[in-house]
Design a protein around this motif. Structure first.
Motif, PDB file in Angstrom:
ATOM      1  N   TRP A   1      70.264  25.439   9.223  1.00  9.19           N
ATOM      2  CA  TRP A   1      70.649  24.214   8.526  1.00  9.19           C
ATOM      3  C   TRP A   1      69.406  23.504   7.985  1.00  9.19           C
ATOM      4  CZ3 TRP A   1      75.098  22.223   6.882  1.00  9.19           C
ATOM      5  CH2 TRP A   1      75.105  20.885   6.460  1.00  9.19           C
TER       6      TRP A   1
ATOM      7  N   LEU B   1      74.891  17.934   9.956  1.00 12.07           N
ATOM      8  CA  LEU B   1      75.456  19.092  10.633  1.00 12.07           C
ATOM      9  C   LEU B   1      76.402  18.640  11.737  1.00 12.07           C
ATOM     10  CD1 LEU B   1      75.476  22.195  11.224  1.00 12.07           C
ATOM     11  CD2 LEU B   1      73.608  21.741  12.826  1.00 12.07           C
TER      12      LEU B   1
ATOM     13  N   GLU C   1      77.614  19.297  15.070  1.00 10.43           N
ATOM     14  CA  GLU C   1      77.108  20.070  16.202  1.00 10.43           C
ATOM     15  C   GLU C   1      78.203  20.430  17.199  1.00 10.43           C
ATOM     16  OE1 GLU C   1      73.806  17.843  17.725  1.00 10.43           O
ATOM     17  OE2 GLU C   1      72.560  18.317  15.982  1.00 10.43           O
TER      18      GLU C   1
ATOM     19  N   TYR D   1      81.726  21.662  15.819  1.00 11.77           N
ATOM     20  CA  TYR D   1      82.538  22.728  15.216  1.00 11.77           C
ATOM     21  C   TYR D   1      81.895  23.392  14.004  1.00 11.77           C
ATOM     22  CZ  TYR D   1      86.182  20.732  18.153  1.00 11.77           C
ATOM     23  OH  TYR D   1      86.915  20.262  19.210  1.00 11.77           O
ATOM     24  N   GLY D   2      80.701  22.995  13.639  1.00 11.89           N
ATOM     25  CA  GLY D   2      80.055  23.590  12.478  1.00 11.89           C
ATOM     26  C   GLY D   2      80.371  22.821  11.205  1.00 11.89           C
ATOM     27  N   THR D   3      79.746  23.241  10.124  1.00  7.11           N
ATOM     28  CA  THR D   3      79.857  22.522   8.852  1.00  7.11           C
ATOM     29  C   THR D   3      80.069  23.491   7.703  1.00  7.11           C
ATOM     30  OG1 THR D   3      78.350  20.858   9.732  1.00  7.11           O
ATOM     31  CG2 THR D   3      78.707  20.838   7.352  1.00  7.11           C
TER      32      THR D   3
ATOM     33  N   PRO E   1      85.945  22.448  11.188  1.00  3.43           N
ATOM     34  CA  PRO E   1      84.565  22.060  10.894  1.00  3.43           C
ATOM     35  C   PRO E   1      84.524  20.850   9.973  1.00  3.43           C
ATOM     36  CG  PRO E   1      85.201  23.921   9.539  1.00  3.43           C
ATOM     37  CD  PRO E   1      86.346  23.670  10.465  1.00  3.43           C
TER      38      PRO E   1
ATOM     39  N   TYR F   1      77.802  26.827   8.306  1.00  3.49           N
ATOM     40  CA  TYR F   1      76.822  26.843   9.393  1.00  3.49           C
ATOM     41  C   TYR F   1      77.548  26.519  10.687  1.00  3.49           C
ATOM     42  CZ  TYR F   1      72.968  26.898   6.031  1.00  3.49           C
ATOM     43  OH  TYR F   1      72.083  27.245   5.039  1.00  3.49           O
ATOM     44  N   ASP F   2      77.284  27.307  11.731  1.00  5.36           N
ATOM     45  CA  ASP F   2      77.939  27.045  13.016  1.00  5.36           C
ATOM     46  C   ASP F   2      77.340  25.799  13.673  1.00  5.36           C
ATOM     47  OD1 ASP F   2      75.541  27.834  14.277  1.00  5.36           O
ATOM     48  OD2 ASP F   2      76.319  29.795  14.865  1.00  5.36           O
ATOM     49  N   ALA F   3      77.846  25.458  14.857  1.00  5.26           N
ATOM     50  CA  ALA F   3      77.430  24.232  15.544  1.00  5.26           C
ATOM     51  C   ALA F   3      75.945  24.231  15.890  1.00  5.26           C
ATOM     52  CB  ALA F   3      78.267  24.038  16.805  1.00  5.26           C
TER      53      ALA F   3
ATOM     54  N   ARG G   1      76.458  31.384   8.869  1.00  2.66           N
ATOM     55  CA  ARG G   1      77.385  32.442   9.247  1.00  2.66           C
ATOM     56  C   ARG G   1      78.140  33.020   8.062  1.00  2.66           C
ATOM     57  NH1 ARG G   1      75.213  34.348  13.536  1.00  2.66           N
ATOM     58  NH2 ARG G   1      75.246  32.972  15.323  1.00  2.66           N
TER      59      ARG G   1
ATOM     60  N   SER H   1      81.527  31.753  17.367  1.00  2.00           N
ATOM     61  CA  SER H   1      80.138  31.299  17.334  1.00  2.00           C
ATOM     62  C   SER H   1      79.138  32.446  17.200  1.00  2.00           C
ATOM     63  CB  SER H   1      79.828  30.487  18.591  1.00  2.00           C
ATOM     64  OG  SER H   1      80.032  31.278  19.732  1.00  2.00           O
TER      65      SER H   1
END
Length: 196
Positions: free
Chosen positions: A41, A49, A51, A53-55, A85, A141-143, A148, A176
């Motif tokens: 990120w 972001l 943190e 569930y991701g974005t 997310p 982007y994951d948490a 990803r 994840s």
């Protein structure tokens, strides 16, 4: 007109139709450009972001008809998801800093999908940061802030049929430890720079 000339004109007309049809098919299946997307990120982004569930960051041209189908797919992916997310929809400003694009169908649909709201990406600052050059480009982007998924979720311009791309995005959001997936993007250029 003599009969052989009619045949020649008929064949020429059929050939012209075939060429135009092939150009149309090629255009529908010709992906747009994409830049480099950071694997982590970008800390200098004005976006925050999620943190937990991701974005998911989605870049759109306000008037791209191809992107409407992609937004319907996003809606299906995030609907009723407990681990939904954060979703940002960023619109290019068309290089003239107007707000006319907020009246577009794309803007209204994105506003209905995003709890976080829709934003104008003035001077393509965030698009450059995330490597987006084509409308419909997504970065998930994951948490932990790891990239990803990058690319699009339609298999052609304006394609609405189910495909592996949207399933991969859904799986990336759900898992994840999902590996990085890159897909082609089909849409209009985000920014059409005017000649000075």
């Amino acid at each position: 007109m003599p009969f052989p000339i009619k045949i020649v004109f008929g064949l020429a007309w059929l050939s012209s139709v075939a060429v135009v049809f092939q150009l149309w098919i090629d255009y529908d299946h010709d992906p747009g450009r994409a830049g480099d997307t950071l694997p982590l990120w970008p800390i200098d982004s004005r976006l925050k972001l999620d943190e937990r569930y991701g974005t998911l960051v989605v870049f759109l041209h306000p008037f791209c008809p191809c992107s409407q189908k992609g937004m319907r797919k996003i809606e299906r992916i995030i609907a009723d998801r407990t681990n939904r997310p954060t979703c940002y929809f960023l619109f290019s400003d068309l290089n003239d800093n107007t707000v006319v694009e907020t009246d577009s169908d794309n803007w209204r649909r994105a506003r209905s999908l995003s709890r976080e709201g829709t934003l104008t990406d003035f001077d393509a600052v965030e698009a450059t940061r995330f490597g987006a050059k084509t409308s419909g480009f997504l970065a998930f982007y994951d948490a932990a802030g790891r990239l990803r998924f990058r690319g699009g979720i339609t298999s052609e311009r304006g394609g609405e049929q189910s495909n592996a791309f949207e399933r991969l995005l859904s799986e990336a959001i759900a898992g994840s430890d999902f590996p990085l997936v890159s897909t082609p993007v089909y849409g209009c250029p985000l920014v059409e720079r005017k000649s000075p």
